[in-house]
Design an enzyme around this catalytic site. Structure first.
Site, PDB file in Angstrom:
ATOM      1  N   LYS A  50       1.561  -1.211  -0.178  1.00 18.62           N
ATOM      2  CA  LYS A  50      -0.017  -0.320   0.172  1.00 18.62           C
ATOM      3  C   LYS A  50       1.073   1.385  -0.454  1.00 18.62           C
ATOM      4  CE  LYS A  50      -3.632   2.021   2.778  1.00 18.62           C
ATOM      5  NZ  LYS A  50      -4.611   2.309   4.445  1.00 18.62           N
ATOM      6  N   GLU A  90       9.902  -4.356   4.829  1.00 18.70           N
ATOM      7  CA  GLU A  90      10.279  -5.887   4.717  1.00 18.70           C
ATOM      8  C   GLU A  90       9.999  -6.200   3.089  1.00 18.70           C
ATOM      9  OE1 GLU A  90       8.906  -4.717   6.700  1.00 18.70           O
ATOM     10  OE2 GLU A  90       8.415  -5.579   8.694  1.00 18.70           O
ATOM     11  N   GLY A 109      -5.105  -2.252   4.946  1.00 18.09           N
ATOM     12  CA  GLY A 109      -4.130  -2.909   4.261  1.00 18.09           C
ATOM     13  C   GLY A 109      -5.130  -4.525   5.153  1.00 18.09           C
ATOM     14  N   ARG A 110      -5.581  -4.318   5.498  1.00 15.97           N
ATOM     15  CA  ARG A 110      -5.835  -6.237   6.076  1.00 15.97           C
ATOM     16  C   ARG A 110      -7.294  -5.987   5.651  1.00 15.97           C
ATOM     17  NH1 ARG A 110      -5.301  -2.336  10.896  1.00 15.97           N
ATOM     18  NH2 ARG A 110      -6.359  -1.248  11.240  1.00 15.97           N
ATOM     19  N   GLU A 150      -4.995  -6.455  14.345  1.00 16.82           N
ATOM     20  CA  GLU A 150      -4.487  -5.403  14.769  1.00 16.82           C
ATOM     21  C   GLU A 150      -6.045  -4.302  14.130  1.00 16.82           C
ATOM     22  OE1 GLU A 150      -1.098  -4.759  11.824  1.00 16.82           O
ATOM     23  OE2 GLU A 150      -2.225  -4.111  10.646  1.00 16.82           O
ATOM     24  N   HIS A 159      -5.576 -33.141  17.350  1.00 17.18           N
ATOM     25  CA  HIS A 159      -4.204 -34.442  17.811  1.00 17.18           C
ATOM     26  C   HIS A 159      -3.403 -33.001  18.624  1.00 17.18           C
ATOM     27  CE1 HIS A 159      -5.738 -37.849  16.414  1.00 17.18           C
ATOM     28  NE2 HIS A 159      -6.405 -36.782  15.514  1.00 17.18           N
ATOM     29  N   LYS A 167       9.370  -0.798  14.212  1.00 22.24           N
ATOM     30  CA  LYS A 167       9.663  -0.086  13.129  1.00 22.24           C
ATOM     31  C   LYS A 167      10.856   0.827  13.264  1.00 22.24           C
ATOM     32  CE  LYS A 167       5.599  -0.770  10.009  1.00 22.24           C
ATOM     33  NZ  LYS A 167       4.683   0.028   9.059  1.00 22.24           N
TER      34      LYS A 167
HETATM   35  O1  F6P Z   1       3.538  -3.042   9.814  1.00 19.96           O
HETATM   36  C1  F6P Z   1       1.706  -2.894   9.534  1.00 19.96           C
HETATM   37  C2  F6P Z   1       1.439  -2.665   8.297  1.00 19.96           C
HETATM   38  O2  F6P Z   1       1.423  -1.473   7.910  1.00 19.96           O
HETATM   39  C3  F6P Z   1       0.029  -2.929   8.130  1.00 19.96           C
HETATM   40  O3  F6P Z   1      -1.268  -2.785   8.091  1.00 19.96           O
HETATM   41  C4  F6P Z   1      -0.157  -3.888   6.209  1.00 19.96           C
HETATM   42  O4  F6P Z   1      -0.803  -4.372   6.299  1.00 19.96           O
HETATM   43  C5  F6P Z   1       1.633  -4.221   6.666  1.00 19.96           C
HETATM   44  O5  F6P Z   1       2.033  -3.432   7.217  1.00 19.96           O
HETATM   45  C6  F6P Z   1       1.450  -3.472   4.950  1.00 19.96           C
HETATM   46  O6  F6P Z   1       1.906  -2.351   4.517  1.00 19.96           O
HETATM   47  P1  F6P Z   1       1.924  -1.861   3.246  1.00 19.96           P
HETATM   48  O7  F6P Z   1       1.178  -2.728   1.974  1.00 19.96           O
HETATM   49  O8  F6P Z   1       2.195  -0.984   2.997  1.00 19.96           O
HETATM   50  O9  F6P Z   1       3.733  -2.518   2.919  1.00 19.96           O
END
Ligand code: F6P
Length: 543
Positions: free
Chosen positions: A208, A214, A269-270, A355, A386, A506
């Site tokens: 987003k 990452e 995002g979620r 979240e 199990h 972060k």
């Molecule tokens: O670290 C949490 C977050 O901001 C989530 O809410 C989001 O889904 C994820 O990181 C990834 O964010 P982006 O789509 O901006 O890379």
């Protein structure tokens, strides 16, 4: 109308008194006293059947919970979301994932602009792109057909896509390979691409913000991997597309914005698996199936928006979740899908639920004096039986469970489906009714062993059933939980749509990165962090 603090609401006070009366009532007696309970406390809507009779709730509990919903202004909150009001107050944003699945002829306004045409324009572009890739018209740089799709994203830009891919694998193009890279651990990307041919591989960089550490690290390394194979910068255009709200950052990365699929700041995002973030899903299952999934979401949205609370599935589930969190003080909630295709559904729900409702500050900025979002976890059945079900049956904690099952399997195999579903019904029955000491004794169990073999029961569960796991059903299931989360957040008076809690870690990581990369000698953290960094720098072997 001024909203009273939760514990000041009349319905809350009534629930407090009521809780004292019902907290020790056993499901055995509730069922004994009301033989029709199993049918009465069940509700079917848009093809999902919810049996909530095995909850520690009476008819009066439900009435009081509905009164709490009324007094908390739930109806007004729902209308505000669907209307596009900026209900995500800390980020001053509308919350309109429901617009992602609105029909073409609907109108939903954000800041005076109808967003539905934009949503469908992106969907149409995605459909055309997915069609070209699936038919082999979109080619790799060397002219080869794309056979592998790698989605690079994390959190909402990964969990929804990977969950949906696994859930709908039955409908996917089996001649294509799909991989999902999320972790900044280099192992994730390395293992995901090691057997792939760069000439046949398409990367979707899903983010987003297009700034997430990452995802950016993985995207850059993926770029190097691709160029290592194809040896020409011009190959990027054929092998990288982006999904983002940040066109400038996409351009800067080197992806032509003609190959970017956009979405909007009013999609969290979620809550984004049905936006362009679902591009990998669409590539896997095709545009028709993707749109069927959207229609499933939409059916549940309409149900949530219009059904009376007494017959509103997300409202029923959301209110019961509040009941367990705040009165029984249940810490966790287990989600147990009895369908192998839903193996990533609990992981997906963890972000959606935690979240969203892992908050302790109310909309007016005060600290809550009641528990909010529970910890969600789970694994598919029957595997979990199990592993951890022992604790659910006989542990010292109360763990409300959601069982999810289907009348019909996508893979009929002998008697497997009956064996699977018999376990759903048996587990919920065992949890609710248990086995008394007298019953255990009557089986000839030695006295000393009786307590060990006794099941207290009175352990609550919901059972959610649907016909078959189709794209449409998946949309309904996800929307069911989205709106249950919404219901809980509305009662708790928290902002279910921000996520400030992920920021601090972060920022601190960004500070530590150069201390590891450049082996900075002067460290100014606490003594533990300093010692750990020094230890790492001493033992880490530079490449
Ligand atoms: O670290 C949490 C977050 O901001 C989530 O809410 C989001 O889904 C994820 O990181 C990834 O964010 P982006 O789509 O901006 O890379």
């Amino acid at each position: 109308m001024e909203q009273k603090a939760l514990k000041e609401r009349a319905a809350w006070k009534a629930l407090e008194g009521h809780y004292q009366l019902v907290k020790d009532v056993h499901l055995r007696s509730l069922f004994r006293d009301d033989p029709s309970r199993g049918e009465r406390m069940a509700c079917e809507a848009v093809g999902l059947y919810l049996d909530y009779s095995k909850n520690r709730a009476t008819a009066e509990t439900m009435q009081l919970l509905f009164a709490l919903a009324d007094e908390s202004g739930l109806r007004g909150h729902i209308d505000a979301m669907f209307r596009g009001d900026k209900i995500n107050i800390t980020e001053n944003r509308a919350v309109l994932h429901v617009a992602l699945r609105a029909e073409r002829n609907e109108k939903i306004f954000v800041d005076g602009i109808d967003v539905v045409p934009e949503v469908h324009a992106v969907l149409d572009r995605m459909s055309s792109f997915a069609g070209r890739v699936r038919q082999g018209d979109w080619k790799g740089y060397t002219g080869k057909r794309i056979r592998n799709v790698v989605n690079i994203g994390i959190g909402g830009s990964d969990l929804g896509p990977v969950m949906a891919y696994e859930a709908l694998r039955h409908y996917s193009d089996r001649s294509m390979t799909f991989r999902f890279v999320s972790n900044v651990d280099g192992t994730d990307l390395t293992e995901s691409v090691r057997d792939l041919n760069p000439a046949e591989t398409l990367f979707i960089v899903s983010s987003k913000t297009f700034t997430t550490l990452e995802t950016m690290a993985n995207a850059h390394s993926a770029r190097e991997w691709l160029l290592g194979g194809l040896k020409d910068e011009r190959a990027i255009a054929n092998h990288f597309v982006a999904v983002s709200t940040n066109a400038a950052a996409v351009r800067k990365f080197g992806i032509d914005t003609a190959n970017m699929f956009g979405f909007w700041d009013w999609v969290g995002g979620r809550y984004s698996m049905d936006s362009a973030i679902g591009l990998s899903t669409m590539l896997a299952i095709g545009p028709g199936n993707f749109r069927a999934m959207l229609s499933g979401f939409h059916a549940m949205d309409e149900h949530f928006r219009t059904a009376p609370f007494e017959r509103n599935l997300p409202v029923l589930m959301g209110l019961l979740a509040v009941w367990y969190s705040d009165f029984f003080e249940a810490q966790t909630s287990a989600v147990l899908p009895y369908d192998q295709y839903l193996k990533r559904f609990p992981a997906y729900l963890q972000q959606l639920t935690m979240e969203s409702n892992g908050k302790h500050i109310t909309l007016d900025g005060s600290r809550v004096d009641y528990p909010t979002g529970a910890i969600y976890w789970g694994e598919p059945g029957t595997n979990g039986q199990h592993s951890f079900y022992q604790l659910i049956h006989q542990g010292a904690r109360l763990i409300p469970c959601d069982f999810i099952g289907f009348f019909n399997t996508l893979n009929p195999l002998g008697n497997h489906q009956n064996l699977l579903m018999a376990n759903v019904f048996a587990q919920a029955e065992a949890l609710a009714f248990g086995k008394t000491a007298d019953e255990v004794k009557s089986e000839g169990t030695p006295e000393w062993l009786v307590p060990h073999r006794t099941f207290d029961g009175n352990r609550p569960s919901n059972i959610i059933l649907a016909d078959q796991l189709t794209p449409e059903t998946l949309g309904k299931l996800v929307a069911l939980y989205e709106h249950s989360v919404f219901t809980q957040g509305a009662i708790w008076n928290i902002d279910s749509f921000d996520q400030w809690g992920v920021e601090l870690g972060k920022v601190l990581a960004q500070r530590i990165v150069p201390e590891l990369s450049d082996r900075v000698a002067l460290l100014t953290h606490d003594s533990s962090t300093n010692a750990l960094i020094r230890l790492y720098n001493n033992r880490h072997i530079l490449p």
